[in-house]
Design an enzyme around this catalytic site. Sequence first.
Site, mmCIF file in Angstrom:
data_model
loop_
_atom_site.group_PDB
_atom_site.id
_atom_site.type_symbol
_atom_site.label_atom_id
_atom_site.label_comp_id
_atom_site.label_asym_id
_atom_site.label_seq_id
_atom_site.Cartn_x
_atom_site.Cartn_y
_atom_site.Cartn_z
ATOM 1 N N SER A 107 0.828 -1.207 0.000
ATOM 2 C CA SER A 107 0.000 0.000 0.000
ATOM 3 C C SER A 107 0.868 1.266 0.000
ATOM 4 O O SER A 107 1.943 1.285 0.612
ATOM 5 C CB SER A 107 -0.865 -0.014 1.273
ATOM 6 O OG SER A 107 -1.432 1.252 1.509
ATOM 7 N N TYR A 130 -2.203 5.569 -4.368
ATOM 8 C CA TYR A 130 -3.245 6.584 -4.199
ATOM 9 C C TYR A 130 -2.770 7.818 -4.934
ATOM 10 O O TYR A 130 -1.597 8.196 -4.828
ATOM 11 C CB TYR A 130 -3.416 6.947 -2.720
ATOM 12 C CG TYR A 130 -4.225 5.948 -1.942
ATOM 13 C CD1 TYR A 130 -5.508 5.594 -2.345
ATOM 14 C CD2 TYR A 130 -3.715 5.373 -0.787
ATOM 15 C CE1 TYR A 130 -6.256 4.675 -1.619
ATOM 16 C CE2 TYR A 130 -4.457 4.454 -0.054
ATOM 17 C CZ TYR A 130 -5.724 4.113 -0.482
ATOM 18 O OH TYR A 130 -6.459 3.206 0.231
ATOM 19 N N THR A 156 -5.770 2.591 -7.003
ATOM 20 C CA THR A 156 -7.038 2.523 -6.267
ATOM 21 C C THR A 156 -7.913 3.705 -6.661
ATOM 22 O O THR A 156 -7.488 4.858 -6.575
ATOM 23 C CB THR A 156 -6.777 2.541 -4.748
ATOM 24 O OG1 THR A 156 -6.024 1.378 -4.414
ATOM 25 C CG2 THR A 156 -8.085 2.529 -3.960
ATOM 26 N N LYS A 251 -8.259 -0.789 -9.179
ATOM 27 C CA LYS A 251 -8.915 -1.402 -8.011
ATOM 28 C C LYS A 251 -10.057 -0.523 -7.516
ATOM 29 O O LYS A 251 -9.927 0.708 -7.471
ATOM 30 C CB LYS A 251 -7.889 -1.599 -6.900
ATOM 31 C CG LYS A 251 -8.464 -2.174 -5.618
ATOM 32 C CD LYS A 251 -7.384 -2.668 -4.683
ATOM 33 C CE LYS A 251 -7.986 -3.244 -3.414
ATOM 34 N NZ LYS A 251 -8.467 -2.207 -2.507
ATOM 35 N N HIS A 275 -13.626 -1.852 -1.341
ATOM 36 C CA HIS A 275 -12.661 -1.448 -0.326
ATOM 37 C C HIS A 275 -12.992 -2.096 1.029
ATOM 38 O O HIS A 275 -12.897 -1.464 2.085
ATOM 39 C CB HIS A 275 -12.630 0.079 -0.206
ATOM 40 C CG HIS A 275 -11.265 0.641 0.084
ATOM 41 N ND1 HIS A 275 -10.458 1.217 -0.867
ATOM 42 C CD2 HIS A 275 -10.556 0.708 1.233
ATOM 43 C CE1 HIS A 275 -9.331 1.617 -0.316
ATOM 44 N NE2 HIS A 275 -9.356 1.309 0.952
#
Length: 389
Positions: A107, A130, A156, A251, A275
Amino acid sequence: MDDWLTVEDLRKSARQRVPGFLFDYIESGSWAETTLAANRSAFTDWRLRQRVAVDVETRDLSTFVLGQKRPLPFGLSPVGMLGLFHADGEIAAARAAAAFDIPFVLSTMSICSIEDVARIAAEPFWFQLYVMRDRNFTHGLMDRAAACGCDTLVLTLDLQIMGQRHRDRRNRLGASPMTPRQLFQVATHPRWALGMSRTPRRSFGNIVGHVAGLDARASLAEWTARQFDPSLDWDDVRRLRDRWKGKLVLKGILDVDDAERAVACGAEALVVSNHGGRQLDGAPSSLEALQAIVASVKDRLEVFFDGGVRSGQDAVKALCLGARAVFLGRPMAYGVGAGGQSGVERMIEILRTELDLSMALMGQTSVAGLDRSALLGPAAAPVRQYTVG
Ligand code: GLV
């Protein structure tokens, strides 16, 4: 020694070992947590077809994920703050994934940095991005991931703005200094605290030290809230597609129209995901969304799945409904919290065995051969009795 037979056993161990305000972060869904619950209950609508007198002596759980043959149809979802559930949690999970040759997705909001995971875990992994308002920083993250050998970017799309998780608000997650309650929880989890005291990695490793003037936790929380880019749109996604030379996975796709856009912008795969029920409460479960998306995109890109999988029996249902691979978020976090690398390895082993034996009992011999015909359902909704008057 813990006797971990199920993912639920790992969850219980993690709940004991990890301070409550951090365990709550794993468990939380947004608002009334209806989508969180729907992700789980969707699996019970489907039944596995039991077929007998089939030769199931040889079984094959392998699948192709982005063109690469993998021994299992699993991957580890990106989860923020994994390195706070256990010291160096991201490195532990990356190593466990490597031991089973399944993809690990790091992440953006990890504790161990991309460079740390690349250096210490020493196996290729995927990077989740992100998109921040500061595009230079966003591009810098992509460049750092590429330089560390990540060949797959997981972008994402369902967290431009954060859904509210009441438990995190009530726990004052991210407060600096820590609240007396948080300090009490830390003090009453000495094994966790000792592990954390032995690692230098305790804040967001991809960000702290890479953004000028940012080092305190409070300013980081503020910076994150300000920096996630709510203006992100499909033109941006196309631009990122052009910039990223490796494979691109989108995603957070839950809608057929968005799945079509994912195809149109040249992604290699998408992840059907809400999520983990942490964003739009009231959205459909991932399993409900999966079938329509698979039917629409067919073979034009690979469809991965995450949301609510806690067993091999759940996983086989998602595979039958068209998922190429099943990604595991909370089960990985439970494994990390329960025992670091060995906890995650146990989680993968549990799911592998459950998948393998369930397929055998279904009379199925290969993951590649699974399809909708191996399921019965969805089960009819229970008939409610109403009394008038
Ligand atoms: C971040 O991805 C979160 O769900 O907290």
